[in-house]
Design a protein around this motif. Structure first.
Motif, PDB file in Angstrom:
ATOM      1  N   LEU A 164       8.569  14.453 -10.032  1.00  0.00           N
ATOM      2  CA  LEU A 164       7.421  14.639 -10.930  1.00  0.00           C
ATOM      3  C   LEU A 164       6.307  15.450 -10.263  1.00  0.00           C
ATOM      4  CD1 LEU A 164       6.218  14.140 -13.701  1.00  0.00           C
ATOM      5  CD2 LEU A 164       5.391  11.921 -12.911  1.00  0.00           C
ATOM      6  N   ARG A 165       6.113  15.216  -8.954  1.00  0.00           N
ATOM      7  CA  ARG A 165       5.092  15.971  -8.230  1.00  0.00           C
ATOM      8  C   ARG A 165       5.433  17.456  -8.227  1.00  0.00           C
ATOM      9  NH1 ARG A 165       3.679  18.161  -3.537  1.00  0.00           N
ATOM     10  NH2 ARG A 165       1.750  17.554  -2.462  1.00  0.00           N
ATOM     11  N   ALA A 166       6.724  17.779  -8.063  1.00  0.00           N
ATOM     12  CA  ALA A 166       7.158  19.180  -8.081  1.00  0.00           C
ATOM     13  C   ALA A 166       6.881  19.789  -9.455  1.00  0.00           C
ATOM     14  CB  ALA A 166       8.646  19.284  -7.730  1.00  0.00           C
ATOM     15  N   ASP A 191     -11.123   0.977   3.983  1.00  0.00           N
ATOM     16  CA  ASP A 191     -11.920   1.524   5.090  1.00  0.00           C
ATOM     17  C   ASP A 191     -11.001   1.806   6.280  1.00  0.00           C
ATOM     18  OD1 ASP A 191     -14.183   2.550   6.200  1.00  0.00           O
ATOM     19  OD2 ASP A 191     -15.379   0.721   6.063  1.00  0.00           O
ATOM     20  N   THR A 192     -10.191   2.823   6.087  1.00  0.00           N
ATOM     21  CA  THR A 192      -9.132   3.184   7.030  1.00  0.00           C
ATOM     22  C   THR A 192      -9.644   3.419   8.449  1.00  0.00           C
ATOM     23  OG1 THR A 192      -7.973   4.201   5.192  1.00  0.00           O
ATOM     24  CG2 THR A 192      -7.293   4.898   7.395  1.00  0.00           C
ATOM     25  N   TRP A 193     -10.864   3.960   8.578  1.00  0.00           N
ATOM     26  CA  TRP A 193     -11.364   4.328   9.910  1.00  0.00           C
ATOM     27  C   TRP A 193     -12.467   3.404  10.409  1.00  0.00           C
ATOM     28  CZ3 TRP A 193      -7.754   6.928  11.914  1.00  0.00           C
ATOM     29  CH2 TRP A 193      -7.025   7.845  11.158  1.00  0.00           C
ATOM     30  N   GLU A 249      12.017   9.951  -7.558  1.00  0.00           N
ATOM     31  CA  GLU A 249      11.424  10.210  -8.878  1.00  0.00           C
ATOM     32  C   GLU A 249       9.965  10.664  -8.760  1.00  0.00           C
ATOM     33  OE1 GLU A 249      12.726   7.355  -7.754  1.00  0.00           O
ATOM     34  OE2 GLU A 249      11.858   5.551  -8.680  1.00  0.00           O
ATOM     35  N   TYR A 250       9.273  10.225  -7.681  1.00  0.00           N
ATOM     36  CA  TYR A 250       7.915  10.724  -7.421  1.00  0.00           C
ATOM     37  C   TYR A 250       7.973  12.200  -7.026  1.00  0.00           C
ATOM     38  CZ  TYR A 250       3.529  11.733  -5.017  1.00  0.00           C
ATOM     39  OH  TYR A 250       2.353  12.329  -4.624  1.00  0.00           O
ATOM     40  N   ARG A 251       8.870  12.527  -6.087  1.00  0.00           N
ATOM     41  CA  ARG A 251       8.964  13.916  -5.608  1.00  0.00           C
ATOM     42  C   ARG A 251       9.287  14.865  -6.756  1.00  0.00           C
ATOM     43  NH1 ARG A 251      11.816  11.246  -1.296  1.00  0.00           N
ATOM     44  NH2 ARG A 251      13.805  12.053  -2.066  1.00  0.00           N
ATOM     45  N   MET A 271       0.853  -1.186   0.000  1.00  0.00           N
ATOM     46  CA  MET A 271       0.000   0.000   0.000  1.00  0.00           C
ATOM     47  C   MET A 271       0.895   1.245   0.000  1.00  0.00           C
ATOM     48  SD  MET A 271      -3.249  -1.045   2.361  1.00  0.00           S
ATOM     49  CE  MET A 271      -2.512  -2.087   3.610  1.00  0.00           C
ATOM     50  N   ARG A 272       0.517   2.244  -0.805  1.00  0.00           N
ATOM     51  CA  ARG A 272       1.321   3.464  -1.024  1.00  0.00           C
ATOM     52  C   ARG A 272       2.692   3.162  -1.604  1.00  0.00           C
ATOM     53  NH1 ARG A 272      -0.417   8.280   1.804  1.00  0.00           N
ATOM     54  NH2 ARG A 272      -2.666   8.180   1.650  1.00  0.00           N
ATOM     55  N   GLN A 273       2.746   2.160  -2.497  1.00  0.00           N
ATOM     56  CA  GLN A 273       4.049   1.842  -3.093  1.00  0.00           C
ATOM     57  C   GLN A 273       4.544   2.956  -4.009  1.00  0.00           C
ATOM     58  OE1 GLN A 273       3.111  -2.017  -4.716  1.00  0.00           O
ATOM     59  NE2 GLN A 273       2.518  -1.252  -6.716  1.00  0.00           N
ATOM     60  N   ALA A 286      -4.167   7.372  -7.548  1.00  0.00           N
ATOM     61  CA  ALA A 286      -5.308   8.290  -7.445  1.00  0.00           C
ATOM     62  C   ALA A 286      -5.497   8.533  -5.952  1.00  0.00           C
ATOM     63  CB  ALA A 286      -6.552   7.666  -8.066  1.00  0.00           C
ATOM     64  N   ASP A 287      -6.677   8.955  -5.521  1.00  0.00           N
ATOM     65  CA  ASP A 287      -6.927   9.102  -4.088  1.00  0.00           C
ATOM     66  C   ASP A 287      -8.393   8.840  -3.800  1.00  0.00           C
ATOM     67  OD1 ASP A 287      -5.367  10.051  -1.578  1.00  0.00           O
ATOM     68  OD2 ASP A 287      -7.337  10.977  -1.399  1.00  0.00           O
ATOM     69  N   ILE A 288      -8.679   8.369  -2.576  1.00  0.00           N
ATOM     70  CA  ILE A 288     -10.072   8.068  -2.233  1.00  0.00           C
ATOM     71  C   ILE A 288     -10.951   9.330  -2.235  1.00  0.00           C
ATOM     72  CG2 ILE A 288      -9.424   6.030  -0.871  1.00  0.00           C
ATOM     73  CD1 ILE A 288     -10.158   7.702   1.666  1.00  0.00           C
TER      74      ILE A 288
HETATM   75  O1  CP3 Z   1       0.345   3.861  -4.100  1.00  0.00           O
HETATM   76  C1  CP3 Z   1      -0.844   3.795  -3.728  1.00  0.00           C
HETATM   77  O2  CP3 Z   1      -1.202   3.181  -2.691  1.00  0.00           O
HETATM   78  C2  CP3 Z   1      -1.937   4.345  -4.640  1.00  0.00           C
HETATM   79  C3  CP3 Z   1      -2.397   5.666  -4.411  1.00  0.00           C
HETATM   80  C4  CP3 Z   1      -3.170   6.026  -3.146  1.00  0.00           C
HETATM   81  C5  CP3 Z   1      -3.030   7.297  -2.533  1.00  0.00           C
HETATM   82  N1  CP3 Z   1      -3.953   7.398  -1.538  1.00  0.00           N
HETATM   83  C6  CP3 Z   1      -2.060   8.322  -2.962  1.00  0.00           C
HETATM   84  C7  CP3 Z   1      -1.749   9.451  -2.056  1.00  0.00           C
HETATM   85  C8  CP3 Z   1      -4.159   5.338  -2.423  1.00  0.00           C
HETATM   86  C9  CP3 Z   1      -4.652   3.916  -2.611  1.00  0.00           C
HETATM   87  C10 CP3 Z   1      -4.644   6.226  -1.420  1.00  0.00           C
HETATM   88  C11 CP3 Z   1      -5.721   5.887  -0.488  1.00  0.00           C
HETATM   89  C12 CP3 Z   1      -6.094   6.840   0.566  1.00  0.00           C
HETATM   90  N2  CP3 Z   1      -6.125   8.203   0.493  1.00  0.00           N
HETATM   91  C13 CP3 Z   1      -6.584   6.450   1.847  1.00  0.00           C
HETATM   92  C14 CP3 Z   1      -6.821   5.046   2.316  1.00  0.00           C
HETATM   93  C15 CP3 Z   1      -5.577   4.335   2.685  1.00  0.00           C
HETATM   94  C16 CP3 Z   1      -4.832   4.897   3.874  1.00  0.00           C
HETATM   95  O3  CP3 Z   1      -3.697   5.322   3.680  1.00  0.00           O
HETATM   96  O4  CP3 Z   1      -5.381   4.884   4.976  1.00  0.00           O
HETATM   97  C17 CP3 Z   1      -6.852   7.639   2.557  1.00  0.00           C
HETATM   98  C18 CP3 Z   1      -7.385   7.742   3.973  1.00  0.00           C
HETATM   99  C19 CP3 Z   1      -6.577   8.731   1.685  1.00  0.00           C
HETATM  100  C20 CP3 Z   1      -6.774  10.189   1.960  1.00  0.00           C
HETATM  101  C21 CP3 Z   1      -5.494  10.940   1.945  1.00  0.00           C
HETATM  102  N3  CP3 Z   1      -4.747  11.171   0.815  1.00  0.00           N
HETATM  103  C22 CP3 Z   1      -4.848  11.551   3.037  1.00  0.00           C
HETATM  104  C23 CP3 Z   1      -5.338  11.556   4.480  1.00  0.00           C
HETATM  105  C24 CP3 Z   1      -3.688  12.155   2.540  1.00  0.00           C
HETATM  106  C25 CP3 Z   1      -2.714  13.008   3.311  1.00  0.00           C
HETATM  107  C26 CP3 Z   1      -1.808  12.190   4.144  1.00  0.00           C
HETATM  108  C27 CP3 Z   1      -0.593  11.798   3.363  1.00  0.00           C
HETATM  109  O5  CP3 Z   1      -0.202  10.625   3.420  1.00  0.00           O
HETATM  110  O6  CP3 Z   1      -0.042  12.683   2.711  1.00  0.00           O
HETATM  111  C28 CP3 Z   1      -3.614  11.869   1.147  1.00  0.00           C
HETATM  112  C29 CP3 Z   1      -2.560  12.274   0.184  1.00  0.00           C
HETATM  113  C30 CP3 Z   1      -1.941  11.219  -0.670  1.00  0.00           C
HETATM  114  N4  CP3 Z   1      -2.621  10.200  -1.282  1.00  0.00           N
HETATM  115  C31 CP3 Z   1      -0.579  11.121  -1.037  1.00  0.00           C
HETATM  116  C32 CP3 Z   1      -0.450  10.033  -1.908  1.00  0.00           C
HETATM  117  C33 CP3 Z   1       0.796   9.565  -2.626  1.00  0.00           C
HETATM  118  C34 CP3 Z   1       0.503  12.102  -0.635  1.00  0.00           C
HETATM  119  C35 CP3 Z   1       0.361  13.301  -1.511  1.00  0.00           C
HETATM  120  C36 CP3 Z   1       1.614  14.081  -1.704  1.00  0.00           C
HETATM  121  O7  CP3 Z   1       1.855  14.994  -0.900  1.00  0.00           O
HETATM  122  O8  CP3 Z   1       2.323  13.824  -2.696  1.00  0.00           O
END
Ligand code: CP3
Length: 348
Positions: free
Chosen positions: A41-43, A209-211, A37-39, A28-30, A78-80
């Motif tokens: 492209l994001r910039a 369902d994180t929470w 390389e992510y940082r 998860m979050r791989q 993507a993001d939820i």
């Molecule tokens: O690699 C992957 O897992 C795929 C992409 C993905 C992201 N978010 C990218 C992201 C997935 C599957 C998620 C799911 C997600 N997003 C959840 C459920 C899983 C979990 O971690 O509990 C939740 C609760 C979110 C909501 C969310 N998105 C929050 C609370 C935040 C801020 C906290 C944080 O980690 O920065 C995000 C941002 C987010 N989603 C980032 C990424 C790569 C960081 C953004 C950045 O600053 O580049």
């Protein structure tokens, strides 16, 4: 033998009931901030949302960890919270603060969003899925995803990330009929969203369902279990064979409630789930998890010991190697490389 993959699509095979010589691995979050390389492209993209809504960038970010580490599965970048954004709620990600939204705390406020075509906003996500299916290696399974209604609702109602889900509970406990309107809308929209991901090429979907672990039993059943099952049912009406992984983080013994339903193919276990219980679950359902992401920060002998403990405990049954929650930004990439090699060289 040092082959790095077992056979084509090992993750899909496990979910279809066919366990191979070693478990598939993805994390998860791989994709994300621990990779330079992510940082970079994001910039260049300017913001997290620009990344998500640009199919070429989003596909590239998804592929970065696949190229580097050779994971057996890839999760769409993507993001939820894109779903509530597509439903009309303003969304912004602020540095060091996470997501920020205009809170919705009543049926009235929900109605003010109006009826929108979510696919107008989400079309770039489906395009990302199409690009990925073309670009991914043969052996790599593509996972689509969505947030579960309860978890998405906690952000919609609170207006930001938090640790106690107080605003959502206040609404759910004080006005359950009103809160049900929000959950029902999310169920319907999530079925549409996941169906489109599958039609674009997603081969598996995971529901986050994180929470879920924040709720007492009756509320867990009403706001977590039931809506997730409704989503699975709606999705299967359109796509009868799509495998589903559920991640109801922190629900303890209630993981068994998911295993009992038979509707879900796998449960993703959080870090605190004991191995004995995980093995009980494994008799009924594929399990995924649950290495503490902090072991990936520590690395070295501690990481190897913990990974081997998990492989010995769960690797002889239907198992997907993963973390108990997402990779944290301070993770050294070389520890991820070492873990992937360890799991891919292991044999049951
Ligand atoms: O690699 C992957 O897992 C795929 C992409 C993905 C992201 N978010 C990218 C992201 C997935 C599957 C998620 C799911 C997600 N997003 C959840 C459920 C899983 C979990 O971690 O509990 C939740 C609760 C979110 C909501 C969310 N998105 C929050 C609370 C935040 C801020 C906290 C944080 O980690 O920065 C995000 C941002 C987010 N989603 C980032 C990424 C790569 C960081 C953004 C950045 O600053 O580049």
């Amino acid at each position: 033998m040092t082959t790095t993959s077992t056979r084509p699509k090992s993750l899909l095979s496990v979910l279809q009931g066919d366990t191979g010589p070693r478990p598939p691995i993805w994390l998860m979050r791989q994709a994300g901030r621990y990779l330079p390389e992510y940082r970079e492209l994001r910039a260049r993209a300017g913001s997290f949302l620009n990344l998500c809504y640009n199919p070429v960038h989003a596909a590239e970010v998804t592929l970065q960890p696949i190229r580097r580490f050779g994971f057996d599965a890839s999760i769409l970048f993507a993001d939820i919270l894109l779903l509530p954004n597509a439903m009309g709620q303003q969304l912004d990600y602020r540095e060091g603060e996470g997501p920020v939204m205009e809170p919705i705390r009543s049926v009235e406020a929900l109605k003010q969003l109006g009826e929108r075509d979510i696919h107008a906003t989400l079309a770039p996500v489906y395009e990302t899925v199409r690009l990925l299916r073309k670009a991914l290696p043969e052996t790599c399974t593509l996972i689509g995803f969505a947030g579960a209604p309860w978890t998405v609702a906690t952000y919609m109602v609170e207006g930001r990330g938090g640790n106690d889900q107080a605003a959502a509970k206040t609404w759910a406990y004080g006005d359950p009929e009103g809160f049900q309107v929000l959950i029902d809308r999310l169920v319907d929209a999530t079925i549409d969203y996941l169906s489109k991901q599958v039609e674009a090429g997603a081969e598996v979907v995971q529901i986050f369902d994180t929470w879920a672990g924040a709720l007492p039993e009756a509320d867990f059943r009403r706001w977590c279990l039931k809506p997730v099952l409704s989503i699975v049912q709606g999705l299967r009406e359109r796509h009868p064979n799509i495998p589903v992984i559920a991640f109801p983080r922190g629900v303890g013994l209630n993981y068994a409630s998911f295993a009992e339903t038979r509707a879900i193919n796998a449960v993703s276990l959080d870090t605190a789930v004991p191995m004995d219980f995980a093995r009980q679950l494994q008799k009924h359902i594929v399990v995924q998890g649950n290495l503490d992401p902090r072991y990936l920060v520590t690395g070295g002998a501690a990481l190897r010991r913990e990974a081997e403990r998990l492989l010995q405990a769960l690797g002889h049954g239907p198992y997907i190697f993963n973390l108990g929650h997402g990779i944290v930004p301070e993770t050294p990439p070389e520890n991820v490389a070492e873990l992937v090699k360890l799991v891919q060289d292991w044999r049951a």
